[in-house]
Design an enzyme around this catalytic site. Structure first.
Site, mmCIF file in Angstrom:
data_model
loop_
_atom_site.group_PDB
_atom_site.id
_atom_site.type_symbol
_atom_site.label_atom_id
_atom_site.label_comp_id
_atom_site.label_asym_id
_atom_site.label_seq_id
_atom_site.Cartn_x
_atom_site.Cartn_y
_atom_site.Cartn_z
ATOM 1 N N HIS A 256 0.853 -1.189 0.000
ATOM 2 C CA HIS A 256 0.000 0.000 0.000
ATOM 3 C C HIS A 256 0.890 1.240 0.000
ATOM 4 O O HIS A 256 2.103 1.128 0.185
ATOM 5 C CB HIS A 256 -0.906 0.018 1.238
ATOM 6 C CG HIS A 256 -0.107 0.165 2.499
ATOM 7 N ND1 HIS A 256 0.468 -0.917 3.143
ATOM 8 C CD2 HIS A 256 0.265 1.264 3.209
ATOM 9 C CE1 HIS A 256 1.145 -0.480 4.200
ATOM 10 N NE2 HIS A 256 1.036 0.836 4.254
ATOM 11 N N HIS B 299 5.644 5.741 -1.019
ATOM 12 C CA HIS B 299 6.400 4.510 -1.285
ATOM 13 C C HIS B 299 5.568 3.308 -0.859
ATOM 14 O O HIS B 299 4.639 3.429 -0.062
ATOM 15 C CB HIS B 299 7.733 4.513 -0.531
ATOM 16 C CG HIS B 299 7.566 4.487 0.955
ATOM 17 N ND1 HIS B 299 7.261 5.613 1.692
ATOM 18 C CD2 HIS B 299 7.627 3.470 1.841
ATOM 19 C CE1 HIS B 299 7.157 5.286 2.969
ATOM 20 N NE2 HIS B 299 7.370 3.987 3.085
#
Length: 188
Positions: free
Chosen positions: A44, A130
């Site tokens: 995620h 990220h």
């Protein structure tokens, strides 16, 4: 509530993107040992980390995030690099990043501000989008991001996807996968 239970809002990744990242990890895992490789269902992009969230604040944040994103549309993202956080030779985090996309920063600001309005104290660090894929490098020789990028072959292939939802996740320490979706709001 268990004090080891935490909650966070994140950009939801499509299954095919999770599979793409997982295939890359399978290519690099043996040559670049990390203590923990995340389960592909746990991939995620964190937008706001809430920590141990009381029910009333959690409910309010869900309502405010849903309102903040009610007019937001889905948007394209492209995975384009692998990087690390921490020491260059013995990094703490291995991650996959996306090409810069202002819409992602807008969505993050909307979610972050809604959580502040709900009453959460949030980390004030600059947002660095990220996808964490592994934690704590445990190799015997110093880590080389250049070698890893060459082995992963990201330069010769890319992966684009549509960001179309934001999810509130709950952590389950010690489980695999570790994150459970509690609430998801779609982007138009």
């Amino acid at each position: 509530m268990n004090s080891n239970t935490h909650f966070f809002f994140a950009l939801t990744l499509p299954d095919e993107t999770k599979e793409y990242i997982y295939e890359i990890t399978e290519q690099i895992r043996t040559e670049f040992p990390f203590k923990k490789w995340l389960h592909k269902e746990d991939y995620h992009i964190t937008l706001a980390f809430l920590g141990n969230a009381p029910d009333d604040l959690k409910k309010k944040s869900i309502q405010l995030v849903e309102e903040a994103l009610s007019e937001e549309g889905s948007f394209p993202l492209t995975l384009f690099q692998i990087g690390t956080f921490g020491s260059k030779d013995f990094p703490k985090i291995l991650w996959s990043g996306t090409a810069v996309q202002e819409r992602l920063f807008e969505i993050q600001r909307n979610v972050y501000n809604a959580c502040l309005e709900a009453g959460f104290s949030l980390d004030k660090k600059l947002f660095k989008p990220h996808i964490t894929i592994a934690r704590k490098y445990i190799g015997e020789r110093p880590f080389s991001i250049e070698e890893l990028q060459e082995k992963a072959g990201l330069a010769s292939r890319g992966h684009s996807f549509t960001a179309s939802a934001v999810t509130l996740y709950q952590t389950h320490i010690g489980s695999s996968p570790s994150y459970e979706a509690i609430f998801t709001t779609p982007l138009k």
